[in-house]
Each structure stands twice: as C-alpha cells, then as structure tokens.
Design an enzyme around this catalytic site. Structure first.
Site, PDB file in Angstrom:
ATOM      1  N   ILE A  12      63.766  39.963  21.177  1.00  0.00           N
ATOM      2  CA  ILE A  12      62.555  39.174  20.976  1.00  0.00           C
ATOM      3  C   ILE A  12      62.823  38.000  20.047  1.00  0.00           C
ATOM      4  O   ILE A  12      62.365  36.879  20.294  1.00  0.00           O
ATOM      5  CB  ILE A  12      61.427  40.058  20.415  1.00  0.00           C
ATOM      6  CG1 ILE A  12      61.079  41.171  21.410  1.00  0.00           C
ATOM      7  CG2 ILE A  12      60.185  39.216  20.107  1.00  0.00           C
ATOM      8  CD1 ILE A  12      60.065  42.175  20.894  1.00  0.00           C
ATOM      9  N   ALA A  61      64.377  44.913  13.097  1.00  0.00           N
ATOM     10  CA  ALA A  61      63.896  46.298  13.012  1.00  0.00           C
ATOM     11  C   ALA A  61      64.774  47.188  13.868  1.00  0.00           C
ATOM     12  O   ALA A  61      65.431  46.740  14.806  1.00  0.00           O
ATOM     13  CB  ALA A  61      62.442  46.408  13.479  1.00  0.00           C
ATOM     14  N   TYR A 163      59.566  56.181  14.252  1.00  0.00           N
ATOM     15  CA  TYR A 163      59.491  54.733  14.435  1.00  0.00           C
ATOM     16  C   TYR A 163      58.071  54.229  14.194  1.00  0.00           C
ATOM     17  O   TYR A 163      57.850  53.247  13.465  1.00  0.00           O
ATOM     18  CB  TYR A 163      59.952  54.363  15.840  1.00  0.00           C
ATOM     19  CG  TYR A 163      59.681  52.934  16.220  1.00  0.00           C
ATOM     20  CD1 TYR A 163      60.261  51.885  15.515  1.00  0.00           C
ATOM     21  CD2 TYR A 163      58.840  52.622  17.292  1.00  0.00           C
ATOM     22  CE1 TYR A 163      60.004  50.561  15.862  1.00  0.00           C
ATOM     23  CE2 TYR A 163      58.591  51.311  17.650  1.00  0.00           C
ATOM     24  CZ  TYR A 163      59.166  50.289  16.932  1.00  0.00           C
ATOM     25  OH  TYR A 163      58.911  48.981  17.273  1.00  0.00           O
TER      26      TYR A 163
END
Length: 329
Positions: A12, A61, A163
């Site tokens: 992303i 992340a 997560y």
C-alpha cells in the site's frame, strides 16, 4: 507538503507514494525493504528522517492473521512499539499531522440484526460449531439467525486476534499523541485491500493474494468455510487516494478521526475467488473446503459513507475491473 511515508516501499505504501507525488507533494520513503536501518522502532533513525517533514503517513506494519499468538510479541513490537517511537519523535520534531493505516479488524464481527432483538453483538464463534459447518453467528439472546449489515465508525471495537488488537492500540496511541501535542490524526480503517504489488506466499498476505498464488501454480484456490463470508474488497489505488485526501483535509485537532475505507459493495469470499479465477484464465474452479481459522470473523463490511461525505473521496476501481487487473499483474 513533504510527507514521510513509513512502509513506503511496501504494497500500500508504494501506491501512496505515487499518489502523493501525482498531487505535487514530496514523499519521503522510510522502509526496511530499501534500507535495513529504516526501522520505525529506532528512535535515532526516525528522528533523523523527520527533519523538514510536514506530515506522516504511517503505513509500516506487520499485517495479516499470522500464527495465532506465537508471533504476538513481534506484532506488538512492530505495530505498537513502532508507532509509539514514531509518535514520540513527531512530538519532538513538531510534526503535527498524521494519517494512520487503520483496519476494519478492530470491529471484530460486523453489524448483525435479529428480527426479535434488533442490533446484537455475537461473541466469538465456537470451534464445535465450526467443526460441524455451522459458520453463521446466531443471536446471543435467542439463538435465531441474524442478518449481517454495514458497521459504522461509532460501533464498539471488539478485536478478535493479535493483529486486530495491535491496530486498535495504534489508534489509541495516536489519540494520546494528538491530545498532548494538538496534532491532527486520521485513521483510515482499511477493508480487504488488493491489487498490484500485493505480497505473495506468506502467512501475512491477504486472501486475494493466497488465491492468486494458487492460480499461478496451476492450483485451485481453496476457499475456507462455505465461501459465503462477506467482505469489502477495495483496490489499492483507491486506498492510496484516500490517504492523500486525508492528508490534505482539515480534521479535528487533538483527536483521532476514524474513516472506514472500503468500496461500499460487499462480496463473498467465494465470489472473489470465482472472479479472480475467471479473470486469470477461466480454467480452474475454486474449491470450497469447509476449513476455518479460529481468528477469522464471519462477516465484516463497513459503511464508508463518512469518508465520502466529509472528505469527498470515492472509489474509482470496480470489482470486476480490479480483479481482472490483479489476476494479470
């Protein structure tokens, strides 16, 4: 603006970098893929790269369901410690604008309505029910069938795996930073993002990537449960555009503003597997296995109208068009 993009060489993040540049901004990439010293948990490295920066787009992340709790410490280190180090350095450097890569996983299960009890919140699904092929959550009050719907940003958080828990903690850390510094923070709660450059062949990749990798090997995509679990598949370029819009917007000072970021058109996982298989070559049919993962939720699709109405964003890549591109990327 000069914008630091953590994770800017990733799936992303790399699209965010391109979208920022296209809008005339100056993106600065900070990513372990390009520089082994670019670790967001390193306060010295982070402080150095923040010099002259106007805003931060925090994409770095550890993602995906992972391996239960076996890798919990790594998730917390990369996602929560990394975010804390970054925010501390931003406070020292006087950087007061943040866009965070949030996630719809903070909600746990989506919105459900019982025809007798109205909106209800079913708890985690039981392994015995899943083993028996009973995948749909039932009303916690009467045991009746539920109708899934769209969840809004004001719904209570209920993270169901490691997560998801770290993604919610990132939002809370960002809120604390915003309050103490007078900064502005936006959390874009991504839905199931897919598209070119998606990571492959890793337990931390998304379901669309698993299916595409299987097709590339000449194998049928293996669809868990009965394939009827609902998700919102949103193209990565639309997500990148949302990041740019959020960076440019005037949002609340001293708080985190959350926006669901999805296409607005739910599809089942089975539909996605079928569309991807058809787009790939049409010769391989997905297999519905009945298998499951305990950390998964049944249905999670969110209402993204707040992002459209308040910031003027709208998705541009349709489901069929996006799957065709992804299959051939």
């Amino acid at each position: 603006m000069r914008v630091l993009v953590t994770g800017g060489a990733g799936f992303i993040g790399s699209h965010v970098v391109e979208a920022l540049a296209a809008r005339g901004h100056e993106p600065v990439v900070f990513d372990l893929r390009e520089d082994p010293g670019a670790d967001v948990r390193d306060p010295v490295a982070v402080a150095r790269v923040l010099f002259g920066v106007d805003a931060v787009c925090h994409q770095a992340a550890m993602v995906g369901l992972g391996d239960g709790v076996a890798d919990a410490a790594e998730y917390v280190s990369r996602n929560d410690l990394g975010t804390a180090v970054l925010l501390s350095a931003m406070a020292d450097a006087g950087v007061r604008r943040l866009v965070l890569a949030g996630s719809m996983v903070v909600y746990g299960e989506g919105r459900y309505v019982c025809d007798r009890h109205g909106v209800v919140r079913p708890g985690p699904r039981d392994a015995a029910d899943l083993d028996a092929g009973r995948f749909e959550p039932m009303c916690p009050q009467c045991g009746r069938e539920l109708a899934p719907g769209l969840v809004g940003e004001d719904a209570p958080a209920d993270p169901r795996n490691v997560y998801a828990t770290t993604k919610l903690a990132q939002e809370h850390l960002s809120a604390a930073w915003a309050r103490s510094t007078g900064g502005t923070a936006v959390s874009l709660r991504y839905h199931n993002v897919y598209g070119p450059r998606m990571p492959r062949d890793t337990p931390y990749a998304g379901v669309a990537s698993f299916f595409r990798s299987a097709l590339a090997r000449g194998e049928a995509p293996r669809v868990f449960e009965d394939g009827l679990q609902r998700r919102d598949f949103v193209h990565v370029r639309d997500v990148a555009a949302a990041n740019v819009v959020a960076l440019e917007a005037e949002t609340a000072v001293g708080a985190v503003t959350a926006y669901n970021t999805g296409s607005g058109v739910p599809h089942t996982v089975g539909e996605m597997a079928g569309a991807l298989a058809t787009a790939y070559d049409g010769g391989i049919e997905p297999i519905v296995t009945g298998e499951y993962r305990l950390g998964d939720v049944r249905h999670i699709t969110a209402d993204s109208s707040r992002l459209r109405e308040e910031l003027g964003w709208k998705p541009e890549v349709g489901f069929e068009e996006g799957m065709m591109e992804f299959a051939r990327a």
